[in-house]
Design a protein around this motif. Structure first.
Motif, short mmCIF file in Angstrom:
data_model
loop_
_atom_site.label_atom_id
_atom_site.label_comp_id
_atom_site.label_asym_id
_atom_site.label_seq_id
_atom_site.Cartn_x
_atom_site.Cartn_y
_atom_site.Cartn_z
N PHE A 147 -3.13 1.99 -4.05
CA PHE A 147 -3.00 3.41 -3.66
C PHE A 147 -4.01 3.70 -2.57
N MET A 148 -3.74 3.12 -1.39
CA MET A 148 -4.68 3.29 -0.27
C MET A 148 -3.97 3.84 0.97
N GLY A 149 -2.75 4.34 0.78
CA GLY A 149 -2.05 4.92 1.92
C GLY A 149 -2.51 6.35 2.11
N MET A 150 -1.60 7.21 2.56
CA MET A 150 -1.98 8.60 2.80
C MET A 150 -2.31 9.30 1.48
N GLY A 151 -3.37 10.09 1.51
CA GLY A 151 -3.68 10.93 0.35
C GLY A 151 -4.82 10.40 -0.51
N CYS A 174 0.87 -1.17 0.00
CA CYS A 174 0.00 0.00 0.00
C CYS A 174 0.91 1.23 0.00
N VAL A 175 0.72 2.13 -0.97
CA VAL A 175 1.60 3.30 -1.06
C VAL A 175 0.81 4.59 -0.79
N SER A 176 1.54 5.63 -0.47
CA SER A 176 0.95 6.95 -0.23
C SER A 176 1.12 7.82 -1.47
N SER A 177 0.10 8.60 -1.77
CA SER A 177 0.16 9.47 -2.96
C SER A 177 0.24 10.95 -2.59
N GLN A 178 0.03 11.29 -1.33
CA GLN A 178 0.15 12.67 -0.90
C GLN A 178 0.70 12.70 0.53
N VAL A 179 1.34 13.83 0.90
CA VAL A 179 1.67 14.04 2.31
C VAL A 179 0.49 14.81 2.87
N GLY A 180 -0.26 14.16 3.76
CA GLY A 180 -1.52 14.74 4.21
C GLY A 180 -2.60 14.50 3.17
#
Ligand code: SF4
Length: 336
Positions: free
Chosen positions: A147-151, A99-105
């Motif tokens: 793409f279910m991490g942050m953002g 699971c990766v993050s696509s935004q900070v916040g």
């Protein structure tokens, strides 16, 4: 750095299409440090060989793992530090998922989410998304990227689609195994229909009531649950992949019999599966997790009513699970 900028740098250094593909493949498979050594030097122009060490050093410097929190279920929650000191979370999931993050916040501000509390701090660049995959692949194989991490990926469409293009080609991730997860955004639906590489789609529904949805997801695009499901169905029929409808289950908020009726009305006959994810307790957000018995009863009822339903416990529950919690905890520790 964005992937198209990296490609331009390689071309400027004399890389042809096959050199470029090879370097991107090695990078997305976690080998940037070694690519110079492993590449057959004789096939590379001297100018490219001369430029590679500094390009590789830059790729290497995009992200590093700051902390690893293993979970009892085999997941590993990674706190990833980016070059400017910002941090994001990636989660290695059981069965080779990441699971990766696509935004900070995040600007959507879902009431039950820690990430949404700070608003959007910055976009994660496409190369930083691939760097999360590359770092994870140094720990274990990755065959699925969600793409279910942050953002909210729909709010960073250019970077996310550029990363998806790379993952679905030289990154060797099957298109069905890339999952774009969104609260539902007309621009994202329109873009996904146009793209060559079509990821699977997860749609955060959370309720069948338009007013409650506006309350829970205050800055999500103004789409009713009916419109979200309508777009989901259209995409599912185009791609042939079922939609994953996501439902964070909140005690006394969206776990009632009225929602069961709403779900049956909205999802009967649709090409999708409903994932019920009992809320991960977050301090101070004012929601709680229903009892496991209640979650099971709800899933059973929906199944009986003909809705394909899966009850899931989000990975990393025992290691500060829930998006944004690990990052928030690390920030709190830094300022303590
Ligand atoms: Fe953003 Fe997802 Fe958190 Fe909602 S749940 S605020 S969309 S990161």
């Amino acid at each position: 750095m964005r992937i198209h900028e990296l490609k331009q740098r390689l071309r400027d250094a004399g890389a042809g299409a096959s050199h470029e593909q090879r370097i991107l493949r090695l990078w997305s498979h976690a080998l940037p440090r070694d690519s110079g050594r492993r590449l057959p030097h004789s096939f590379f122009p001297a100018s490219l060989m001369a430029a590679l060490p500094s390009i590789e050093a830059e790729l290497e410097g995009l992200a590093r793992i700051q902390a690893v929190h293993p979970g009892a279920d085999g997941s590993e929650r990674l706190l990833v530090a980016l070059a400017d000191g910002q941090t994001v979370e990636s989660v290695l999931l059981p069965r080779d998922g990441l699971c990766v993050s696509s935004q900070v916040g995040c600007a959507v501000g879902c009431r039950f989410c820690m990430t949404g509390r700070d608003g959007l701090l910055r976009q994660v660049q496409s190369a930083e998304i691939i760097a999360q995959v590359a770092l994870a692949r140094r720990r274990r194989p990755v065959r699925k990227v969600v793409f279910m991490g942050m953002g909210e990926p729909a709010h960073n469409l250019d970077n996310v689609m550029e990363a998806i293009e790379l993952l679905g080609t030289v990154g060797n991730i099957g298109h069905k195994n890339i999952v774009f997860s969104t609260v539902g955004d007309p621009r994202a639906f329109e873009r996904l229909h146009r793209e060559r590489i079509k990821p699977a789609l997860a749609l955060s529904l959370h309720t069948t009531k338009a007013a409650l949805r506006r309350e829970l997801l205050p800055r999500a695009p103004a789409m009713t649950p009916e419109e979200v499901v309508g777009e989901g169905e259209r995409y599912a029929r185009t791609t042939g992949y079922p939609i994953q409808y996501q439902w964070t289950l909140l005690d006394g908020v969206n776990d009632g019999d009225d929602e069961i009726e709403g779900i049956v009305r909205l999802l009967s006959g649709k090409y999708g599966v409903l994932n019920i994810i009992p809320f991960n307790a977050v301090d101070g957000v004012g929601f709680s997790r229903p009892s496991w018995e209640r979650c099971e009863a709800l899933a059973r009822t929906l199944h009986r009513r003909g809705i394909l339903t899966k009850l899931r416990d989000s990975a990393g529950q025992d290691v500060d699970g829930g998006c944004g919690q690990l990052r928030a905890r690390a920030a709190a520790a830094r300022t303590a």
